[in-house]
Design a protein around this motif. Structure first.
Motif, mmCIF file in Angstrom:
data_model
loop_
_atom_site.group_PDB
_atom_site.id
_atom_site.type_symbol
_atom_site.label_atom_id
_atom_site.label_comp_id
_atom_site.label_asym_id
_atom_site.label_seq_id
_atom_site.Cartn_x
_atom_site.Cartn_y
_atom_site.Cartn_z
ATOM 1 N N GLU A 203 1.116 -0.883 0.008
ATOM 2 C CA GLU A 203 0.374 -0.348 0.066
ATOM 3 C C GLU A 203 1.081 0.882 -0.198
ATOM 4 N N SER B 168 -5.372 10.994 -10.215
ATOM 5 C CA SER B 168 -7.348 11.068 -10.236
ATOM 6 C C SER B 168 -7.633 10.088 -10.678
ATOM 7 N N GLU B 169 -7.106 9.949 -12.545
ATOM 8 C CA GLU B 169 -7.946 9.001 -12.732
ATOM 9 C C GLU B 169 -7.869 7.123 -12.226
ATOM 10 N N CYS C 71 -5.812 5.327 -9.314
ATOM 11 C CA CYS C 71 -5.382 5.757 -8.501
ATOM 12 C C CYS C 71 -7.062 5.748 -7.473
ATOM 13 N N GLY C 72 -7.225 5.056 -6.776
ATOM 14 C CA GLY C 72 -8.259 5.299 -5.355
ATOM 15 C C GLY C 72 -8.152 6.623 -4.764
ATOM 16 N N ARG C 73 -8.899 7.278 -4.264
ATOM 17 C CA ARG C 73 -9.211 8.506 -3.430
ATOM 18 C C ARG C 73 -9.877 8.672 -1.985
ATOM 19 N N VAL C 74 -8.944 8.636 -1.316
ATOM 20 C CA VAL C 74 -9.175 8.599 -0.104
ATOM 21 C C VAL C 74 -9.627 10.395 0.435
ATOM 22 N N GLU D 21 -14.216 9.310 5.528
ATOM 23 C CA GLU D 21 -14.746 8.902 4.648
ATOM 24 C C GLU D 21 -13.876 7.174 4.548
ATOM 25 N N PRO E 213 -11.368 4.719 3.803
ATOM 26 C CA PRO E 213 -10.783 4.483 2.446
ATOM 27 C C PRO E 213 -10.723 3.441 1.874
ATOM 28 N N PRO E 214 -10.826 4.015 0.301
ATOM 29 C CA PRO E 214 -11.098 2.466 -0.476
ATOM 30 C C PRO E 214 -10.770 1.382 -0.825
ATOM 31 N N PRO F 299 -8.472 -2.374 -1.459
ATOM 32 C CA PRO F 299 -7.269 -2.464 -2.323
ATOM 33 C C PRO F 299 -8.134 -3.377 -3.604
ATOM 34 N N ARG F 300 -7.611 -2.901 -4.964
ATOM 35 C CA ARG F 300 -7.879 -3.073 -6.186
ATOM 36 C C ARG F 300 -6.211 -3.512 -6.927
#
Length: 79
Positions: free
Chosen positions: A15, A38-39, A41-44, A48, A50-51, A53-54
């Motif tokens: 991570e 921004s396109e 990666c996951g945004r923190v 909220e 966090p997204p 993992p992918r």
């Protein structure tokens, strides 16, 4: 900007957090490198969850690289 760089992960999972200032490579909407991240990666977002993992989709990742003028300059480094 303008300096080749890479990440080399030696564990089963990694991570990391990217921080940047809007700069450099311009994309299709006039965004800099911040638009690229921004396109792809996951945004923190504060307050909220966090997204999850992918794994990245290589085709999406490379198509977005092309749109932002980011070049893949070689194979990943090895130890």
């Amino acid at each position: 900007m303008g300096v080749p760089h890479a990440f080399h992960v030696t564990s089963e999972r990694a991570e990391f957090m990217i921080t940047y200032s809007p700069a450099g490579v311009q994309g299709p909407e006039g965004h800099g490198v911040d638009g690229f991240f921004s396109e792809v990666c996951g945004r923190v977002v504060d307050g909220e969850e966090p997204p999850a993992p992918r794994a990245p989709d290589p085709e999406v990742f490379t198509s977005r690289m092309d749109a932002y003028g980011v070049d893949m300059v070689g194979p990943p480094p090895t130890l």
